[in-house]
Design an enzyme around this catalytic site. Structure first.
Site, PDB file in Angstrom:
ATOM      1  N   GLU A  64     -13.891  17.271   5.981  1.00 24.35           N
ATOM      2  CA  GLU A  64     -14.388  16.044   6.591  1.00 24.35           C
ATOM      3  C   GLU A  64     -14.481  16.223   8.100  1.00 24.35           C
ATOM      4  O   GLU A  64     -14.070  17.246   8.644  1.00 24.35           O
ATOM      5  CB  GLU A  64     -13.482  14.860   6.238  1.00 24.35           C
ATOM      6  CG  GLU A  64     -13.488  14.516   4.762  1.00 24.35           C
ATOM      7  CD  GLU A  64     -12.601  13.330   4.417  1.00 24.35           C
ATOM      8  OE1 GLU A  64     -12.676  12.874   3.268  1.00 24.35           O
ATOM      9  OE2 GLU A  64     -11.833  12.875   5.289  1.00 24.35           O
ATOM     10  N   HIS A  98     -15.852   3.402  11.386  1.00 29.32           N
ATOM     11  CA  HIS A  98     -16.354   4.458  10.516  1.00 29.32           C
ATOM     12  C   HIS A  98     -17.863   4.520  10.674  1.00 29.32           C
ATOM     13  O   HIS A  98     -18.554   3.496  10.596  1.00 29.32           O
ATOM     14  CB  HIS A  98     -15.988   4.190   9.055  1.00 29.32           C
ATOM     15  CG  HIS A  98     -16.097   5.416   8.202  1.00 29.32           C
ATOM     16  ND1 HIS A  98     -17.306   5.966   7.841  1.00 29.32           N
ATOM     17  CD2 HIS A  98     -15.145   6.204   7.640  1.00 29.32           C
ATOM     18  CE1 HIS A  98     -17.095   7.039   7.096  1.00 29.32           C
ATOM     19  NE2 HIS A  98     -15.790   7.211   6.966  1.00 29.32           N
ATOM     20  N   HIS A 106     -12.931   0.101  10.908  1.00 25.84           N
ATOM     21  CA  HIS A 106     -12.330   0.848   9.807  1.00 25.84           C
ATOM     22  C   HIS A 106     -10.817   1.019   9.924  1.00 25.84           C
ATOM     23  O   HIS A 106     -10.096   0.853   8.938  1.00 25.84           O
ATOM     24  CB  HIS A 106     -12.985   2.231   9.734  1.00 25.84           C
ATOM     25  CG  HIS A 106     -12.508   3.091   8.609  1.00 25.84           C
ATOM     26  ND1 HIS A 106     -12.555   2.700   7.285  1.00 25.84           N
ATOM     27  CD2 HIS A 106     -11.964   4.345   8.617  1.00 25.84           C
ATOM     28  CE1 HIS A 106     -12.075   3.671   6.516  1.00 25.84           C
ATOM     29  NE2 HIS A 106     -11.697   4.666   7.291  1.00 25.84           N
ATOM     30  N   ARG A 137      -8.196   8.663  15.146  1.00 24.06           N
ATOM     31  CA  ARG A 137      -7.587   9.272  13.963  1.00 24.06           C
ATOM     32  C   ARG A 137      -8.483  10.336  13.354  1.00 24.06           C
ATOM     33  O   ARG A 137      -9.682  10.125  13.169  1.00 24.06           O
ATOM     34  CB  ARG A 137      -7.298   8.197  12.902  1.00 24.06           C
ATOM     35  CG  ARG A 137      -6.749   8.763  11.596  1.00 24.06           C
ATOM     36  CD  ARG A 137      -6.385   7.667  10.636  1.00 24.06           C
ATOM     37  NE  ARG A 137      -7.520   6.941  10.122  1.00 24.06           N
ATOM     38  CZ  ARG A 137      -8.236   7.297   9.046  1.00 24.06           C
ATOM     39  NH1 ARG A 137      -7.925   8.409   8.399  1.00 24.06           N
ATOM     40  NH2 ARG A 137      -9.230   6.565   8.627  1.00 24.06           N
ATOM     41  N   ARG A 180     -14.976  11.100  14.180  1.00 23.50           N
ATOM     42  CA  ARG A 180     -15.641   9.834  13.889  1.00 23.50           C
ATOM     43  C   ARG A 180     -16.128   9.100  15.131  1.00 23.50           C
ATOM     44  O   ARG A 180     -17.187   8.475  15.120  1.00 23.50           O
ATOM     45  CB  ARG A 180     -14.705   8.937  13.087  1.00 23.50           C
ATOM     46  CG  ARG A 180     -14.510   9.425  11.668  1.00 23.50           C
ATOM     47  CD  ARG A 180     -13.491   8.599  10.918  1.00 23.50           C
ATOM     48  NE  ARG A 180     -13.377   9.058   9.542  1.00 23.50           N
ATOM     49  CZ  ARG A 180     -12.488   8.616   8.678  1.00 23.50           C
ATOM     50  NH1 ARG A 180     -11.603   7.699   9.059  1.00 23.50           N
ATOM     51  NH2 ARG A 180     -12.451   9.076   7.446  1.00 23.50           N
ATOM     52  N   GLY A 240       0.820  -1.205   0.000  1.00 23.78           N
ATOM     53  CA  GLY A 240       0.000   0.000   0.000  1.00 23.78           C
ATOM     54  C   GLY A 240       0.850   1.249   0.000  1.00 23.78           C
ATOM     55  O   GLY A 240       2.035   1.232  -0.333  1.00 23.78           O
ATOM     56  N   ALA A 265       2.216   3.206   2.361  1.00 23.19           N
ATOM     57  CA  ALA A 265       3.431   3.274   3.178  1.00 23.19           C
ATOM     58  C   ALA A 265       4.519   2.371   2.630  1.00 23.19           C
ATOM     59  O   ALA A 265       5.686   2.774   2.526  1.00 23.19           O
ATOM     60  CB  ALA A 265       3.112   2.905   4.629  1.00 23.19           C
ATOM     61  N   THR A 295      -5.183   0.993   0.912  1.00 24.37           N
ATOM     62  CA  THR A 295      -4.980   2.217   0.139  1.00 24.37           C
ATOM     63  C   THR A 295      -5.916   2.262  -1.061  1.00 24.37           C
ATOM     64  O   THR A 295      -6.517   3.304  -1.364  1.00 24.37           O
ATOM     65  CB  THR A 295      -3.518   2.306  -0.337  1.00 24.37           C
ATOM     66  OG1 THR A 295      -2.659   2.340   0.806  1.00 24.37           O
ATOM     67  CG2 THR A 295      -3.286   3.539  -1.188  1.00 24.37           C
TER      68      THR A 295
END
Length: 636
Positions: free
Chosen positions: A123, A233, A340, A375, A281, A22, A24, A52
């Site tokens: 967001e 999520h 999530h 996060r 979230r 992905g 990273a 990703t």
């Protein structure tokens, strides 16, 4: 122990092995390759089987006007519930613009506004419009495409079973593929394996998100922290009886004006948070969970009918809705929370170093201090780009170290049936938890493993655990009278063992944190406790079971014993029977010092888990390591 000295079916050599394909992993591989390292990427799935690929919203990066680093840092800290490392947050946020510039240099194309400038949306948890996106709601796919186009060497369909270490650190990995079980000799290994979504029945993660990196790190003697903070999520497309990966309805939909309502048409978040539907979230997920309990229902609705040009702005979401028979321009979209993102992970400094020399981690699998207890939306791709680059460069410090994976014995590791793990975690360790449920979940898993745990009558599921023989012979020899085990079966069993040890670690950390904080909510203590803003650190003891460990910045005399029991060198509390050759000395700037296995309770001194200075020390770049392009294409 099981297994005898063996001859691998295949062998490779590299300066750096990257586990995961992905954002990273690919960013790290490119950075290291450009500095002249021989890099080999091992990917359990195919080119697009990454988290990703599915990322919709975008990349959070400071906007050139009307925004600032201070503002982005403040939003991140507010979302993180007091557990972020402010220095790590600032370091990563400041590096965002350069990381995105490097991505665009690779050919990534982001959406433009009518003024010809990069378009930005807002967001949950963000105070301004700073999220850049591609393809409307296909940002991750564009990031994956651009990075994959670099043509780095990668072995798809190859799962790493073990990170091999000795007293000097990492020696390489044992992996299984269609060619059988083989080895890669390498002095540096980067974990970029993504998350742990498959611990739960419903997730936005791909099927391969089975907590491999957390498990590999623990087995290698590294520490993990803050695993109780699993982000759910709030808006995942609901389908009755659905299992596995479910389509995400990006937060950007709410950023463009969609609102959350219940079956009566009432707002779900009114009066819950000043930012309403654009609250962080964890706040929105808790609000939805509370409303569902109140109404006795299993989903709420997202009303996006007023969002202009919905099908153009969100083509991926539109397709998912239409498959489910929903027209988002006319219909309410049924949504519910689903697993999530793991906010915690393998403890690293700000260059991806763990406490095991030569072992690095970046992306979702790592705990850098950026996310804290929750996060902030779209900070994940940002972290993957920044920390991937840094970890790839940090691996240069291992260039020239001898590395050889020799014949060895492998530890038998329990692997519970995935259905049992998912059912137990979904029932007792989801959006809202309580002490009784966490204790019951732990008892169910421990009893299934065969440990001494008391259970009420009828609590044990009929499934019995599988003890995974993690020996190379597993892929070519009979086990318990069965026909030869295929590589696919070995991978499935490995995933079962990774999920099992990670589930135990998550439950342990969640039980230890008796307060609510960030995306960890305890029903019996719904508010944070002022004295609990500390990391919860987990290591493995000599039997392979997780235990809580304290944290402190220490001197380089700390050692981590082979099976994961950390002690002070020269007189700790770890087992005395661990051979000298199975110990791993922590680098001169240790990321973590753990206590003995007898200690319990939350770790103290969270401020001690800190990254090193953001600037990469010159000593980390070996003499003679020059820029280069690396191999031009991956092997078939």
């Amino acid at each position: 122990m099981t297994g005898e000295p063996w001859n691998p079916a295949w062998e490779e050599r590299a300066d750096l092995v990257v586990i995961g394909g992905g954002v990273a992993g690919l960013t790290a591989a490119r950075a290291a390759s450009r500095r002249g390292l021989r890099v080999l990427i091992l990917s359990k799935g195919g080119p697009s089987d990454t988290a990703t690929q599915y990322a919709q919203g975008g990349i959070a990066v400071v906007a050139p006007q009307g925004d600032s680093v201070d503002s982005h840092v403040a939003d991140t800290l507010a979302a993180g519930g007091g557990l972020c490392d402010p220095a790590a947050v600032r370091s990563i946020v400041e590096a965002g613009p350069d990381a995105v510039a490097a991505l665009t240099d690779l050919g990534a194309v982001f959406d433009l506004g009518r003024d010809g400038q990069i378009s930005r949306t807002r967001e949950g948890g963000h105070s301004t419009r700073r999220i850049i996106h591609a393809g409307g709601d296909a940002t991750g796919a564009e990031v994956q495409r651009a990075l994959s186009a670099a043509g780095l060497p990668v072995l798809f369909g190859t799962a790493v079973l073990d990170v091999v270490t000795d007293e000097s650190g990492v020696q390489g990995v044992v992996a299984v593929s269609g060619r059988g079980t083989g080895v890669v000799h390498a002095p540096a290994v980067l974990l970029a394996t993504g998350g742990l979504g498959q611990l739960y029945a419903l997730s936005t993660n791909p099927a391969g998100a089975t907590a491999d990196g957390v498990a590999l790190a623990l087995w290698a003697g590294a520490a993990v922290a803050d695993l109780e903070f699993v982000q759910f999520h709030p808006t995942v497309l609901y389908s009755p009886g659905g299992l596995g990966r479910q389509p995400l309805i990006s937060e950007a939909v709410r950023g463009e004006g969609a609102v959350l309502v219940d079956s009566r048409g009432d707002s779900v978040t009114a009066g819950v948070h000043p930012r309403g539907d654009l609250a962080p979230r964890d706040v929105v997920s808790r609000a939805i969970a509370a409303r569902l309990r109140e109404l006795g229902e299993d989903h709420v609705y997202l009303d996006a009918r007023a969002v202009p040009d919905f099908t153009v702005r969100f083509p991926t979401i539109t397709t998912s809705c239409r498959v489910a028979g929903i027209d988002p321009r006319r219909d309410l979209i049924p949504v519910a929370p689903a697993a999530h993102y793991q906010c915690g992970g393998v403890v690293t400094d700000l260059h991806g170093r763990t406490g095991v020399p030569g072992l690095y981690a970046a992306g979702e699998v790592a705990r850098t201090g950026l996310h804290g207890a929750n996060r902030l939306a779209s900070n994940s791709l940002l972290e993957g780009l920044v920390m991937g680059e840094r970890a790839g460069l940090a691996a240069l410090e291992r260039l020239g170290e001898p590395a050889f994976v020799s014949g060895r014995c492998f530890v038998d590791r329990p692997a519970l049936p995935r259905a049992l793990v998912q059912r137990t975690m979904t029932e007792h360790a989801s959006v809202v938890r309580d002490g009784r449920g966490l204790a019951q979940a732990t008892a169910v898993l421990e009893a299934a493993i065969g440990r001494d745990a008391r259970l009420p009558a009828g609590s044990v599921e009929e499934e019995s655990p599988v003890i995974v023989p993690m020996s190379p012979e597993s892929s070519s020899a009979s086990i318990a009278g069965r026909s030869p085990v295929s590589p696919a079966e070995v991978i499935a069993r490995f995933e079962g063992s990774a999920l099992t040890v990670t589930a135990r670690a998550v439950l342990l950390a969640a039980a230890a944190r008796t307060e609510s904080r960030g995306c960890h909510t305890r029903a019996e203590q719904p508010v944070p406790q002022g004295d609990s803003a500390e990391a919860t650190v987990v290591c493995l003891d000599g039997s392979g079971a997780p235990y809580l460990a304290a944290t402190a910045v220490g001197s380089p005399d700390v050692v981590v014993h082979g099976p994961g029991v950390p002690t002070h060198a020269g007189g700790g509390t770890g087992p005395a029977d661990v051979p000298e050759g199975m110990r791993h000395r922590v680098p001169d700037d240790p990321v973590l010092r753990c206590r003995g296995a007898g200690d319990v309770g939350p770790a103290t001194g969270a401020a001690s888990i800190r990254g090193l200075p953001a600037a990469m020390p010159d000593a980390g770049i070996p003499a003679g390591a020059t820029a280069g392009t690396g191999p031009a294409e991956a092997p078939s």
